[in-house]
Write a protein that holds these residues in place. Structure first.
Motif, mmCIF file in Angstrom:
data_model
loop_
_atom_site.group_PDB
_atom_site.id
_atom_site.type_symbol
_atom_site.label_atom_id
_atom_site.label_comp_id
_atom_site.label_asym_id
_atom_site.label_seq_id
_atom_site.Cartn_x
_atom_site.Cartn_y
_atom_site.Cartn_z
ATOM 1 N N GLY A 130 0.725 -1.166 0.217
ATOM 2 C CA GLY A 130 -0.199 -0.399 -0.273
ATOM 3 C C GLY A 130 0.607 1.614 0.019
ATOM 4 N N VAL A 131 0.199 2.504 0.721
ATOM 5 C CA VAL A 131 0.724 3.492 0.271
ATOM 6 C C VAL A 131 1.079 4.410 2.250
ATOM 7 C CG1 VAL A 131 0.339 4.701 -1.993
ATOM 8 C CG2 VAL A 131 -1.046 5.059 -0.315
ATOM 9 N N TYR A 132 1.776 5.033 2.194
ATOM 10 C CA TYR A 132 1.961 5.412 3.562
ATOM 11 C C TYR A 132 2.496 6.976 3.463
ATOM 12 C CZ TYR A 132 6.703 5.229 3.438
ATOM 13 O OH TYR A 132 8.103 6.188 2.229
ATOM 14 N N VAL A 133 2.109 7.814 4.866
ATOM 15 C CA VAL A 133 1.737 9.282 4.665
ATOM 16 C C VAL A 133 2.694 9.321 5.781
ATOM 17 C CG1 VAL A 133 1.874 11.787 4.701
ATOM 18 C CG2 VAL A 133 0.781 9.799 2.666
ATOM 19 N N ASP A 134 3.562 10.335 5.776
ATOM 20 C CA ASP A 134 4.402 10.478 7.007
ATOM 21 C C ASP A 134 4.746 12.511 7.372
ATOM 22 O OD1 ASP A 134 4.783 7.914 7.811
ATOM 23 O OD2 ASP A 134 7.151 8.227 7.263
ATOM 24 N N GLY A 135 3.911 12.730 8.778
ATOM 25 C CA GLY A 135 3.879 14.450 8.772
ATOM 26 C C GLY A 135 4.395 14.810 9.688
ATOM 27 N N SER A 136 5.625 15.385 9.823
ATOM 28 C CA SER A 136 6.267 16.222 11.422
ATOM 29 C C SER A 136 7.061 16.798 11.206
ATOM 30 C CB SER A 136 7.245 14.171 10.913
ATOM 31 O OG SER A 136 8.758 15.471 10.375
ATOM 32 N N TRP A 137 7.179 17.387 13.092
ATOM 33 C CA TRP A 137 8.124 18.759 12.652
ATOM 34 C C TRP A 137 9.389 18.323 12.732
ATOM 35 C CZ3 TRP A 137 11.035 18.970 17.480
ATOM 36 C CH2 TRP A 137 11.239 20.455 17.170
ATOM 37 N N LEU A 138 10.129 19.257 12.253
ATOM 38 C CA LEU A 138 11.870 18.562 12.015
ATOM 39 C C LEU A 138 12.506 20.048 12.633
ATOM 40 C CD1 LEU A 138 13.740 17.406 10.937
ATOM 41 C CD2 LEU A 138 13.122 18.051 8.374
ATOM 42 N N ARG A 139 13.431 19.210 13.318
ATOM 43 C CA ARG A 139 14.481 20.112 14.017
ATOM 44 C C ARG A 139 15.809 20.076 13.519
ATOM 45 N NH1 ARG A 139 17.716 21.200 18.942
ATOM 46 N NH2 ARG A 139 17.977 22.737 19.953
ATOM 47 N N ALA A 176 4.723 0.900 1.043
ATOM 48 C CA ALA A 176 5.212 0.224 2.127
ATOM 49 C C ALA A 176 4.843 -1.449 1.475
ATOM 50 C CB ALA A 176 4.522 0.681 3.192
ATOM 51 N N LEU A 177 5.819 -2.294 1.406
ATOM 52 C CA LEU A 177 5.374 -3.638 1.520
ATOM 53 C C LEU A 177 5.302 -4.465 2.629
ATOM 54 C CD1 LEU A 177 5.235 -6.245 -0.400
ATOM 55 C CD2 LEU A 177 7.183 -6.285 -0.734
ATOM 56 N N THR A 178 4.589 -5.014 3.299
ATOM 57 C CA THR A 178 4.132 -5.016 4.605
ATOM 58 C C THR A 178 4.147 -7.037 4.946
ATOM 59 O OG1 THR A 178 3.226 -3.185 5.130
ATOM 60 C CG2 THR A 178 3.169 -5.063 6.805
ATOM 61 N N TYR A 179 4.675 -8.280 5.777
ATOM 62 C CA TYR A 179 4.690 -9.254 5.999
ATOM 63 C C TYR A 179 4.523 -9.503 7.604
ATOM 64 C CZ TYR A 179 5.687 -13.582 5.853
ATOM 65 O OH TYR A 179 5.807 -15.574 6.607
ATOM 66 N N LYS A 180 3.552 -10.323 7.218
ATOM 67 C CA LYS A 180 2.606 -10.502 9.209
ATOM 68 C C LYS A 180 3.147 -11.870 9.750
ATOM 69 C CE LYS A 180 -1.053 -7.162 8.428
ATOM 70 N NZ LYS A 180 -2.764 -6.946 9.130
ATOM 71 N N LEU A 181 3.707 -12.545 10.005
ATOM 72 C CA LEU A 181 4.346 -13.509 10.686
ATOM 73 C C LEU A 181 4.221 -13.290 12.669
ATOM 74 C CD1 LEU A 181 5.219 -16.369 10.213
ATOM 75 C CD2 LEU A 181 8.009 -15.115 10.965
ATOM 76 N N GLN A 187 8.460 -4.365 7.692
ATOM 77 C CA GLN A 187 7.416 -3.990 6.639
ATOM 78 C C GLN A 187 9.315 -2.724 5.657
ATOM 79 O OE1 GLN A 187 4.250 -0.498 7.544
ATOM 80 N NE2 GLN A 187 6.605 0.991 6.541
ATOM 81 N N LEU A 188 8.887 -2.914 4.258
ATOM 82 C CA LEU A 188 10.058 -2.463 3.646
ATOM 83 C C LEU A 188 9.063 -1.173 2.638
ATOM 84 C CD1 LEU A 188 12.686 -2.376 1.741
ATOM 85 C CD2 LEU A 188 11.276 -3.946 0.047
ATOM 86 N N ASN A 189 9.687 -0.251 3.473
ATOM 87 C CA ASN A 189 8.984 1.201 2.594
ATOM 88 C C ASN A 189 9.906 1.675 1.786
ATOM 89 O OD1 ASN A 189 10.638 1.940 5.265
ATOM 90 N ND2 ASN A 189 10.948 4.055 4.156
ATOM 91 N N VAL A 190 9.846 2.394 1.062
ATOM 92 C CA VAL A 190 10.154 3.864 -0.379
ATOM 93 C C VAL A 190 9.498 4.642 -0.225
ATOM 94 C CG1 VAL A 190 11.211 3.555 -2.531
ATOM 95 C CG2 VAL A 190 11.789 1.566 -1.369
ATOM 96 N N TRP A 221 16.385 18.630 3.839
ATOM 97 C CA TRP A 221 16.679 17.089 3.990
ATOM 98 C C TRP A 221 16.362 16.451 2.958
ATOM 99 C CZ3 TRP A 221 20.035 15.046 7.213
ATOM 100 C CH2 TRP A 221 20.621 15.842 8.904
ATOM 101 N N SER A 222 15.281 16.821 2.092
ATOM 102 C CA SER A 222 15.101 16.703 1.179
ATOM 103 C C SER A 222 15.556 15.398 -0.022
ATOM 104 C CB SER A 222 14.351 17.273 0.317
ATOM 105 O OG SER A 222 13.487 18.233 0.954
ATOM 106 N N GLY A 223 14.920 14.911 -0.106
ATOM 107 C CA GLY A 223 15.150 13.106 -0.876
ATOM 108 C C GLY A 223 14.882 11.774 -1.122
ATOM 109 N N LEU A 224 15.404 10.660 -0.955
ATOM 110 C CA LEU A 224 14.578 9.278 -1.047
ATOM 111 C C LEU A 224 15.282 8.935 -0.195
ATOM 112 C CD1 LEU A 224 15.906 8.725 -4.602
ATOM 113 C CD2 LEU A 224 13.433 8.615 -3.824
ATOM 114 N N ARG A 225 14.549 8.197 0.747
ATOM 115 C CA ARG A 225 14.487 7.091 1.819
ATOM 116 C C ARG A 225 14.171 5.812 1.568
ATOM 117 N NH1 ARG A 225 15.712 11.977 2.191
ATOM 118 N NH2 ARG A 225 15.456 12.941 4.296
ATOM 119 N N ALA A 226 14.937 4.685 1.857
ATOM 120 C CA ALA A 226 14.013 3.645 1.912
ATOM 121 C C ALA A 226 14.582 2.911 2.921
ATOM 122 C CB ALA A 226 15.549 2.607 0.725
ATOM 123 N N GLY A 227 13.699 2.256 3.590
ATOM 124 C CA GLY A 227 14.287 1.318 5.254
ATOM 125 C C GLY A 227 12.890 0.370 5.548
#
Length: 238
Positions: A130-139, A176-181, A187-190, A221-227
């Motif tokens: 599926g898809v995800y969206v993060d929103g945050s305060w950044l310092r 996001a790709l999620t596997y439940k065990l 979760q793998l996210n890009v 800080w803009s850029g690609l993220r993979a985790g």
């Protein structure tokens, strides 16, 4: 900061009663950071030194770390959580020979606190996508250091350090790709983080901004993220 933390906590408390499960997770990933202003700042420092310095690090791809508490199985979203994330990168220009050494270093750290939502659209057995969206305060905090060492006699060492700060907000949409065990969830996210930070200012003087060559500097800080994230799930099974 306190208001944001309180808001995130209240949201989770209200929604907790409607969720079948909650999870605690940790993740690690890699991020690319545009850092255009700070790359210009490093180039300006080299130019102003009038020395043949070589830039060996220029805000490269570096790991980030994240912790999350989330609710699962809500009305619309498959997950809603509060997260904290830490990122760090930097630059170095240096020169050394028989007479001594000069280092121009810069290290920038980013701290995020925010909300994350995920919606799955494809489900098959234990897998979902599926898809995800993060929103945050950044310092952001930037530490710039100048180091000069001249071989003696006598040996001479000079050090200067400057601290800057910036605050703002960020948004990160992604896949996001999620596997439940169960009770574990992987979760793998890009995604792509968009940074909306303000100008960098001196830690002890908010009216004095970082302006190399007369241009206002921001963290960028803009850029690609993979985790990859691993979560432990508490509560009733689906």
């Amino acid at each position: 900061m306190k208001r944001i933390l309180l808001t995130c906590t209240l949201v989770l408390m209200v929604l907790f009663s409607f969720s079948q499960r909650f999870s605690v997770g940790a993740s690690i990933g890699y991020g690319s950071y545009s850092m255009g202003s700070l790359k210009d700042f490093q180039a300006w420092r080299v130019k102003e030194s009038n020395l043949p310095l070589k830039t060996t690090e220029n805000y490269p791809i570096m790991p980030y770390y994240r912790a999350e508490i989330a609710l699962n199985g809500l009305w619309v979203f498959d997950k809603l959580g509060v997260f904290y994330a830490f990122s760090s990168t930097g630059g170095r220009s240096t020169v050394s020979d028989y007479s001594g050494r000069v280092n121009l270093d810069a290290l920038i750290n980013g701290n995020q606190l925010g909300l994350s939502v995920r919606k799955d659209f494809i489900r098959q057995n234990n897998w979902s996508a599926g898809v995800y969206v993060d929103g945050s305060w950044l310092r952001s905090s930037l530490n710039a250091k100048d180091y000069l060492m001249l071989v003696g006699p006598p040996e001479t060492v000079e050090k200067d350090s400057y601290d800057f700060r910036a605050t703002g907000y960020s948004a990160e949409p992604g896949l996001a790709l999620t596997y439940k065990l169960l009770p574990l969830m992987f979760q793998l996210n890009v995604g792509y983080l968009m940074d909306f930070s303000g100008k960098l200012y001196l830690k002890d003087n908010k009216k004095q901004w970082l302006e190399p060559d007369g241009k206002e500097a921001t963290p960028e800080w803009s850029g690609l993220r993979a985790g990859v994230q691993v979560s432990f799930v508490f509560g009733k099974p689906e």
